[in-house]
Design an enzyme around this catalytic site. Structure first.
Site, PDB file in Angstrom:
ATOM      1  N   ARG A  97       0.809  -1.279   0.013  1.00 46.98           N
ATOM      2  CA  ARG A  97      -0.114  -0.037   0.158  1.00 46.98           C
ATOM      3  C   ARG A  97       0.970   1.135  -0.219  1.00 46.98           C
ATOM      4  NH1 ARG A  97      -5.253  -1.285   4.060  1.00 46.98           N
ATOM      5  NH2 ARG A  97      -6.217  -2.602   2.842  1.00 46.98           N
ATOM      6  N   ASP A 170      -3.911   3.938   5.261  1.00 46.26           N
ATOM      7  CA  ASP A 170      -2.776   3.688   4.309  1.00 46.26           C
ATOM      8  C   ASP A 170      -3.486   3.155   2.873  1.00 46.26           C
ATOM      9  OD1 ASP A 170      -3.799   1.343   4.828  1.00 46.26           O
ATOM     10  OD2 ASP A 170      -1.691   0.430   5.532  1.00 46.26           O
ATOM     11  N   ASP A 171      -4.889   3.117   2.913  1.00 46.05           N
ATOM     12  CA  ASP A 171      -5.407   3.122   1.561  1.00 46.05           C
ATOM     13  C   ASP A 171      -6.321   4.144   0.925  1.00 46.05           C
ATOM     14  OD1 ASP A 171      -7.702   3.120   3.475  1.00 46.05           O
ATOM     15  OD2 ASP A 171      -8.553   1.219   2.889  1.00 46.05           O
ATOM     16  N   ASP A 258     -12.075   4.958  15.623  1.00 44.81           N
ATOM     17  CA  ASP A 258     -12.460   6.159  15.084  1.00 44.81           C
ATOM     18  C   ASP A 258     -13.939   6.360  15.923  1.00 44.81           C
ATOM     19  OD1 ASP A 258     -13.952   3.895  14.044  1.00 44.81           O
ATOM     20  OD2 ASP A 258     -13.890   4.293  12.125  1.00 44.81           O
ATOM     21  N   HIS A 282     -14.147   3.890   1.202  1.00 44.04           N
ATOM     22  CA  HIS A 282     -14.295   2.604   0.387  1.00 44.04           C
ATOM     23  C   HIS A 282     -15.737   1.979   0.664  1.00 44.04           C
ATOM     24  CE1 HIS A 282     -12.804   0.965   4.100  1.00 44.04           C
ATOM     25  NE2 HIS A 282     -13.499  -0.206   4.021  1.00 44.04           N
TER      26      HIS A 282
END
Length: 344
Positions: A97, A170-171, A258, A282
């Site tokens: 990634r 990291d995506d 989160d 996503h």
């Protein structure tokens, strides 16, 4: 014989002849009046010039004051070094990634982006130096591992003098110029929690501190889209989230990172989430995201049976499975390797 008209004229001539003394007096009077008139003209000119000069000086002073005193817009103006951007990753994804991030949006603000991981990496360390922070957190994707890294991210920001703390995964791809432009809309001296929820309604949980286990609800920004906290807000949060307190709150409520952040902001710091549509994760259909230049964050998922990707022209899917290379060239076409003849 004398002409009567000539005689009449001769008789009237003495009326226009002035005595020498009278003539001298008249000349002096005229000279005095002329001098007085000139003096009046000079006084009028001096007064006019003085008034104009005074106005000009006042105008210059006012203009100077306006220039010297920063406006609200100037106070909110941000540079990359005003923002602490943290990226949560894991050793498992160091070489899958991170390379696309390092090639694309990391180059937009390399001094302001720090990667928090769970294991040291000599190869990455050679590239990132102190911008790669290996934490003692577990190497898995468990709740404890994610919360542990978030604690280190938050503490690292508190140790700086930066104005904003922005977290990403990291995506994700981050359009740094668009991020700065958006943050400038929010006065940093006020508490701001900016992000995008993944739910269409506030999350409800049980209040374990109440005798009746009452329900409480709050909005939280999904970490998959990223979120930002102003310095003013983190100052209010430090008593509840600094040190190891963020981890403690998560363990008590059994909440992921989160959601824990949203709980602390909403229920303890008493600040509501400001929802921004420019953040994307996503968890939404990314092919529908348009107006790419004004968006802040993007993500992707690549599975054998299904992909959730941005619809952006550019490199082939074999060369660019995440679409981040194509997105970067779309946003910043002057990048050297964006030429179709350049090798990736």
């Amino acid at each position: 014989m004398e002409d009567p008209l000539d005689a009449a004229s001769s008789r009237q001539l003495p009326m226009f002849i002035l005595h020498p003394r009278t003539r001298l007096t008249l000349q002096r009077t005229v000279q005095a009046c002329s001098g007085l008139l000139v003096a009046c003209v000079v006084l009028v000119c001096v007064f006019t010039l003085s008034t104009h000069t005074g106005r000009t000086r006042t105008k210059l002073l006012v203009t100077s004051h306006l220039i010297d005193k920063p406006s609200v817009i100037d106070q909110n103006r941000l540079r990359p070094r005003d923002v602490f951007i943290s990226v949560k990753t894991t050793s498992k994804f160091h070489h899958t990634r991170l390379p696309v991030i390092l090639k694309t949006w990391y180059t937009l603000a390399p001094e302001e982006i720090t990667f928090f991981t769970d294991q040291d990496d000599e190869e990455l360390n050679a590239v990132l130096g102190d911008k790669l922070v290996p934490t003692p957190c577990p190497l898995d994707h468990s709740r404890h591992a994610l919360v542990c890294k978030m604690q280190h991210e938050f503490n690292a920001f508190l140790s700086t003098n930066k104005k904003w703390f922005c977290h990403f995964d990291d995506d994700q791809y981050v359009n740094v110029p668009a991020l700065l432009t958006k943050l400038e809309e929010f006065p940093v001296n006020l508490p701001w929690y900016l992000g995008k929820p993944s739910l269409d309604k506030p999350l409800e949980i049980l209040d374990k501190d109440s005798p009746e286990f009452k329900r409480m609800s709050f909005w939280f920004a999904t970490g998959g889209a990223g979120f930002c906290l102003s310095r003013s807000l983190t100052a209010k949060m430090s008593a509840f989230a600094g040190g190891r307190k963020f981890i403690s709150v998560s363990e008590k409520l059994r909440l992921p990172d989160d959601v824990t952040m949203g709980y602390i902001v909403a229920m303890l710091a008493d600040v509501e989430l400001t929802q921004l549509d420019e953040f994307h994760s996503h968890l939404e259909p990314l092919r529908l995201v348009g107006n790419l230049r004004n968006q802040i964050s993007f993500s992707y998922t690549v599975y054998p049976e299904d992909n959730n990707l941005l619809d952006v022209p550019g490199f082939s899917h074999n060369k660019d499975p995440t679409r981040f290379l194509s997105l970067h060239c779309y946003l910043f076409p002057g990048t050297s390797w964006c030429s179709s003849n350049s090798s990736l």
